[in-house]
Design an enzyme around this catalytic site. Structure first.
Site, PDB file in Angstrom:
ATOM      1  N   TYR A 187       0.706  -1.275  -0.015  1.00 53.52           N
ATOM      2  CA  TYR A 187      -0.071  -0.045   0.146  1.00 53.52           C
ATOM      3  C   TYR A 187       1.013   1.173   0.078  1.00 53.52           C
ATOM      4  O   TYR A 187       0.426   2.216   0.507  1.00 53.52           O
ATOM      5  CB  TYR A 187      -1.052   0.142   1.105  1.00 53.52           C
ATOM      6  CG  TYR A 187      -2.156  -0.959   1.290  1.00 53.52           C
ATOM      7  CD1 TYR A 187      -2.207  -2.248   0.271  1.00 53.52           C
ATOM      8  CD2 TYR A 187      -2.637  -1.122   2.360  1.00 53.52           C
ATOM      9  CE1 TYR A 187      -3.205  -3.069   0.314  1.00 53.52           C
ATOM     10  CE2 TYR A 187      -3.639  -2.207   2.552  1.00 53.52           C
ATOM     11  CZ  TYR A 187      -3.748  -3.030   1.709  1.00 53.52           C
ATOM     12  OH  TYR A 187      -4.804  -4.257   1.713  1.00 53.52           O
TER      13      TYR A 187
ATOM     14  N   LYS B  43       6.083 -14.353   1.953  1.00 55.66           N
ATOM     15  CA  LYS B  43       5.481 -14.803   0.500  1.00 55.66           C
ATOM     16  C   LYS B  43       6.814 -14.824  -0.145  1.00 55.66           C
ATOM     17  O   LYS B  43       6.915 -14.593  -1.469  1.00 55.66           O
ATOM     18  CB  LYS B  43       4.418 -14.187  -0.232  1.00 55.66           C
ATOM     19  CG  LYS B  43       3.834 -14.895  -1.371  1.00 55.66           C
ATOM     20  CD  LYS B  43       3.100 -16.229  -0.907  1.00 55.66           C
ATOM     21  CE  LYS B  43       2.894 -16.783  -2.201  1.00 55.66           C
ATOM     22  NZ  LYS B  43       2.411 -18.226  -2.008  1.00 55.66           N
TER      23      LYS B  43
ATOM     24  N   ASP C  16      -0.290 -18.149   2.469  1.00 56.69           N
ATOM     25  CA  ASP C  16      -1.313 -19.083   1.908  1.00 56.69           C
ATOM     26  C   ASP C  16      -1.384 -19.977   3.003  1.00 56.69           C
ATOM     27  O   ASP C  16      -2.706 -20.401   3.337  1.00 56.69           O
ATOM     28  CB  ASP C  16      -1.256 -19.606   0.497  1.00 56.69           C
ATOM     29  CG  ASP C  16       0.197 -19.675   0.180  1.00 56.69           C
ATOM     30  OD1 ASP C  16       1.141 -19.368   1.014  1.00 56.69           O
ATOM     31  OD2 ASP C  16       0.455 -20.091  -1.042  1.00 56.69           O
TER      32      ASP C  16
ATOM     33  N   ASP D 245      -3.871  -7.142   6.430  1.00 55.11           N
ATOM     34  CA  ASP D 245      -5.054  -6.515   6.175  1.00 55.11           C
ATOM     35  C   ASP D 245      -5.903  -7.791   6.144  1.00 55.11           C
ATOM     36  O   ASP D 245      -7.222  -7.788   6.748  1.00 55.11           O
ATOM     37  CB  ASP D 245      -5.054  -5.682   4.968  1.00 55.11           C
ATOM     38  CG  ASP D 245      -6.469  -4.983   4.758  1.00 55.11           C
ATOM     39  OD1 ASP D 245      -7.240  -4.754   5.707  1.00 55.11           O
ATOM     40  OD2 ASP D 245      -6.434  -4.158   3.755  1.00 55.11           O
TER      41      ASP D 245
ATOM     42  N   ASP E 255      -9.166  -9.649   9.004  1.00 58.07           N
ATOM     43  CA  ASP E 255     -10.272  -9.763   8.761  1.00 58.07           C
ATOM     44  C   ASP E 255     -10.496 -11.048   8.866  1.00 58.07           C
ATOM     45  O   ASP E 255     -11.919 -11.447   9.379  1.00 58.07           O
ATOM     46  CB  ASP E 255     -10.818  -9.450   7.195  1.00 58.07           C
ATOM     47  CG  ASP E 255     -11.004  -7.776   7.254  1.00 58.07           C
ATOM     48  OD1 ASP E 255     -10.607  -7.012   7.920  1.00 58.07           O
ATOM     49  OD2 ASP E 255     -11.842  -7.553   6.456  1.00 58.07           O
TER      50      ASP E 255
END
Ligand code: NAI
Ligand code: MG
Length: 374
Positions: free
Chosen positions: A143, A195, A228, A252, A256
């Site tokens: 971001y 990752k 993942d 982020d 959630d």
């Protein structure tokens, strides 16, 4: 009444949709906690009506000098932004991300709490003690806002580049922050989300910094997990987690997921911290403006209330923060729950129950009791 010993100047930005409802509720609870402090502290609120309505009037999400206005406050208490009619990237970058980046709020702390009386979709949660904190790198990564769009003159051939930015300094400061947090908890464990198998530059730097910083924290158990696999781990082995540090996008998404596992997005709190305290920090529920339920008086106020609790912690009032945490648990255990948690209580009813629980814990008679005693 004598003047409070300490007054916190807070900018309240309710924003859009349910942001307004939950910020109202949160302020009510925070003011009650202040009034129960017996004059130890008080809040001095300034409400700033910035957001999508302001955009419709002015073409901006906040005034040009918005950051200068905010700079003088002790903290910012934020609702949510985003409303149909204003593109989401305009509302997010125009207000929330503008504040996070402008004030270098580089650490986003998102506790995932499991509350009594709230049914988790995970069967395991009934019998397992779960308590995590997701630490999100909040200033760069995916971001960073770097990139561009070009070649739109090519019919159907436009290109867009969105660049993730990983700096060694940025990785190091968030990891030290997460290690310090992990060190202070019962379970001294930090899991880094990566990752680096696919993202061979940014995420490899992330991993290298993690290993280097870990050497300074031999008392903290560490592990590094691909994002993942981590998504699966949140569901399958949640008891193996304590503090989780991840880049902006990965955290982020995972936070959630974490709040959904805890029962609802409406419960999740978040602190956007500038740990050096050069700028005010910002406290907000994780959820957005929820246009689907806005204006109905049914939004869950707990995420906003728990964000207020994080604000009290930051302002140096941990005992009051604990009192609010206990009140929230009392209310959920009594199953005074909003619709998102399978109940039928309104925002106002949950807020009233929180006030009653706070007063009861403080030994102060409730309004009803006071009337009866008369
Ligand atoms: P959302 O978080 O607003 O809603 C997702 C789902 O959760 C909806 O079904 C909603 O009803 C429910 N929900 C959210 N908060 C709740 C609460 N307090 N009580 C009960 N249920 C609740 O996410 P969505 O729908 O993806 O986005 C809506 C708008 O919010 C968009 O414009 C988006 O850009 C914005 N947004 C803003 C954020 C912020 O300001 N920090 C964060 C996330 C989204
Ligand atoms: Mg999110």
């Amino acid at each position: 009444m004598t003047a409070p010993q300490q007054t916190f100047r807070i900018a309240a930005i309710p924003g859009d949709g349910v942001g307004r409802e939950v910020v109202d509720a949160g302020r009510t609870v925070l003011d009650e906690a202040a009034s129960l402090s017996g004059g130890a502290f008080a809040f001095d609120w300034t409400e700033l009506l910035w957001g999508s309505d302001y955009y419709a009037e002015t073409g901006r999400m906040m005034p040009e000098d918005g950051l200068e206005t905010l700079r003088g406050f002790d903290a910012i208490y934020f609702g949510a932004v985003g409303w149909p009619g204003v593109p989401d990237h305009v509302s997010l970058w125009g207000l929330r991300l503008a504040i996070c980046q402008g004030f270098d709020q580089w650490a986003n702390v998102r506790p995932v709490r499991f509350h009594p009386g709230v049914t988790s979709p995970l069967r395991k949660a009934d019998t397992t003690e779960l308590d995590w904190v997701v630490v999100r790198e909040n200033s760069e990564g995916e971001y960073a806002g770097l990139g561009g769009r070009n070649l739109s003159a090519r019919d159907g051939g436009e290109v867009a580049v969105q660049t993730a930015l990983f700096t060694e300094a940025g990785c190091e400061r968030i990891m030290r922050f997460a290690f310090d947090l992990a060190r202070g908890r019962d379970r001294k464990k930090l899991t880094s989300v990566t990752k680096s198998n696919a993202q061979q530059y940014g995420m490899v730097l992330w991993d290298e910094v993690f290993r280097r910083v870990a050497a300074d924290y031999p008392d903290v158990e560490t592990e590094s997990v691909l994002v993942d696999a981590m998504a699966a781990r949140f569901v399958l082995a949640p008891e193996t987690l304590s503090v989780v540090v991840a880049s902006n996008l990965n955290a982020d998404i995972l936070s959630d997921l974490g709040s959904a596992i805890a029962g609802s997005l409406g419960l999740a709190a978040s602190a956007n911290l500038n740990p050096e305290r050069r700028y005010p920090s910002m406290f907000e529920p994780v959820h957005g403006s929820a246009p689907d339920i806005a204006g109905q008086g049914v939004a869950n106020p707990i995420g906003a209330v728990l964000s207020g609790l994080c604000m009290l912690d930051h302002l140096g009032r941990p005992a009051v923060a604990d009192a609010i945490r206990t009140a929230v648990d009392t209310v959920t255990a009594a199953r005074t729950l909003t619709r998102d948690l399978g109940g039928d209580a309104t925002t106002a009813e949950v807020t009233a129950a929180l006030l009653a629980a706070l007063r009861e814990a403080a030994g102060t008679p409730t309004h009803e009791e006071a009337q009866l005693a008369r």
